[in-house]
Design a protein around this motif. Structure first.
Motif, PDB file in Angstrom:
ATOM      1  N   ASN A 265       9.573   0.719 -47.432  1.00 19.66           N
ATOM      2  CA  ASN A 265       9.009  -0.576 -47.081  1.00 19.66           C
ATOM      3  C   ASN A 265       8.869  -0.848 -45.588  1.00 19.66           C
ATOM      4  OD1 ASN A 265       8.757  -2.096 -49.802  1.00 19.66           O
ATOM      5  ND2 ASN A 265      10.790  -1.179 -49.892  1.00 19.66           N
ATOM      6  N   THR A 266       9.226   0.116 -44.752  1.00 12.72           N
ATOM      7  CA  THR A 266       9.047  -0.037 -43.304  1.00 12.72           C
ATOM      8  C   THR A 266       8.520   1.270 -42.723  1.00 12.72           C
ATOM      9  OG1 THR A 266      11.224   0.767 -42.551  1.00 12.72           O
ATOM     10  CG2 THR A 266      11.109  -1.511 -43.308  1.00 12.72           C
ATOM     11  N   ASN A 267       8.176   1.222 -41.450  1.00 10.64           N
ATOM     12  CA  ASN A 267       7.731   2.427 -40.742  1.00 10.64           C
ATOM     13  C   ASN A 267       8.861   3.066 -39.937  1.00 10.64           C
ATOM     14  OD1 ASN A 267       5.079   1.972 -41.647  1.00 10.64           O
ATOM     15  ND2 ASN A 267       4.667   0.590 -39.931  1.00 10.64           N
TER      16      ASN A 267
ATOM     17  N   GLN B 101       8.559  -2.789 -37.646  1.00 13.12           N
ATOM     18  CA  GLN B 101       7.112  -2.754 -37.869  1.00 13.12           C
ATOM     19  C   GLN B 101       6.824  -2.280 -39.288  1.00 13.12           C
ATOM     20  OE1 GLN B 101       4.905  -3.843 -35.514  1.00 13.12           O
ATOM     21  NE2 GLN B 101       6.775  -4.382 -34.379  1.00 13.12           N
ATOM     22  N   THR B 102       5.945  -2.980 -39.983  1.00 10.26           N
ATOM     23  CA  THR B 102       5.544  -2.543 -41.311  1.00 10.26           C
ATOM     24  C   THR B 102       4.223  -3.184 -41.691  1.00 10.26           C
ATOM     25  OG1 THR B 102       6.192  -2.380 -43.642  1.00 10.26           O
ATOM     26  CG2 THR B 102       6.840  -4.388 -42.466  1.00 10.26           C
ATOM     27  N   GLU B 103       3.439  -2.450 -42.440  1.00 10.67           N
ATOM     28  CA  GLU B 103       2.203  -2.992 -42.992  1.00 10.67           C
ATOM     29  C   GLU B 103       2.235  -2.849 -44.512  1.00 10.67           C
ATOM     30  OE1 GLU B 103       1.846  -0.055 -40.894  1.00 10.67           O
ATOM     31  OE2 GLU B 103       2.104  -1.352 -39.145  1.00 10.67           O
ATOM     32  N   LYS B 104       3.414  -2.646 -45.060  1.00 13.20           N
ATOM     33  CA  LYS B 104       3.544  -2.322 -46.473  1.00 13.20           C
ATOM     34  C   LYS B 104       3.980  -3.534 -47.282  1.00 13.20           C
ATOM     35  CE  LYS B 104       5.099   2.329 -45.138  1.00 13.20           C
ATOM     36  NZ  LYS B 104       6.164   3.340 -45.261  1.00 13.20           N
ATOM     37  N   GLY B 105       3.532  -3.590 -48.542  1.00 14.15           N
ATOM     38  CA  GLY B 105       4.074  -4.562 -49.475  1.00 14.15           C
ATOM     39  C   GLY B 105       5.389  -4.039 -50.026  1.00 14.15           C
TER      40      GLY B 105
END
Length: 260
Positions: free
Chosen positions: A24-26, A183-187
């Motif tokens: 769920n994260t980068n 930082q994350t762009e994920k659901g």
């Protein structure tokens, strides 16, 4: 890039937390276990050696007491974040009895024997005294180190509990992302299946730990042996309560009271 080091005792959900954080994260998760292949799989002293030579990179075994000086000297300290995970000491000790990873000597046959026995640490545990008078002292030492870490290093440190993680993993992940500024762009994606035991899943663990079904496995002798060593201030810090015989009695007879 964000870098996370995760610390937590054995059987406290570190595998689960590590996997859902990666999903769920980068962030990059620093390694917390020794390679499990060849001769390394068989001998604890070789795993100790592995972390002795690699600690400057990975900041040690995930079940160790954090090495504050190693953390301060880490090459990526500007991007480093730390998460610790804590489990209720009573359920933790039951889990450690069932799966006594790194136990030295013959495995105790009963939980009573286990609680009365000294716990000898492996070197990568990073405990200088080497011996705890009881496995309950192991819980004290590790979790005291996690709490103190917030004052010892000038880094983001987040202390989580396994129970809160099970209660709402999505909200816990949102807290991790917000407080550690990841930082994350994920659901959000959860993991349903157990990372260790076949036939058990997220719902099983949520029911077992949040409804405290493990209390049925405790006797009055167990409670007395555990309470003798527990650090009451740490219990309060993490939101746990000291179990007394009154609470055990109430737990055992609650279904009968409801029927009445």
């Amino acid at each position: 890039m964000d870098i996370i080091k995760l610390y937590g005792e054995r059987n406290t959900g570190t595998n689960y937390l590590s996997r859902i954080t990666a999903l769920n994260t980068n962030a990059v998760m620093l390694k917390g276990t020794a390679p499990e292949f060849g001769i390394l799989r068989r001998f604890e002293f070789l795993k100790d050696g592995y972390f002795y030579f690699t600690q400057h990179e990975n900041l040690g075994w995930k079940h160790s007491i954090p090495d504050v000086e190693a953390i301060k000297k880490h090459k990526d300290i500007d991007n480093l974040k730390i998460i610790t995970v804590t489990k209720n000491p009573y359920s933790f000790l039951l889990s450690l009895f069932r799966k006594p990873y790194q136990i030295i000597g013959k495995r105790p046959a009963t939980f009573d024997e286990f609680l009365k026995r000294k716990w000898i640490t492996v070197n990568r545990e990073n405990y200088k005294a080497k011996i705890f008078q009881s496995p309950a002292e192991l819980w004290n030492a590790k979790n005291e180190a996690y709490v103190n870490l917030q004052q010892q290093v000038n880094l983001p440190v987040l202390n989580l509990t396994y129970e809160k993680l099970l209660e709402d993993p999505e909200a816990t992940m949102a807290q991790i992302i917000q407080e550690l500024k990841l930082q994350t762009e994920k659901g959000f994606t959860n993991i349903a299946r157990s990372t260790k035991e076949k036939g058990k899943d997220y719902d099983y663990y949520k029911d077992y730990y949040l409804n405290e079904l493990w209390r049925k496995e405790l006797s009055d002798t167990h409670i007395k042996l555990i309470n003798r060593y527990l650090n009451k201030d740490l219990l309060a810090y993490f939101g746990y309560r000291l179990i007394s015989m009154f609470f055990l009695f109430y737990f055992d007879f609650t279904p009968w009271l409801i029927e009445m």
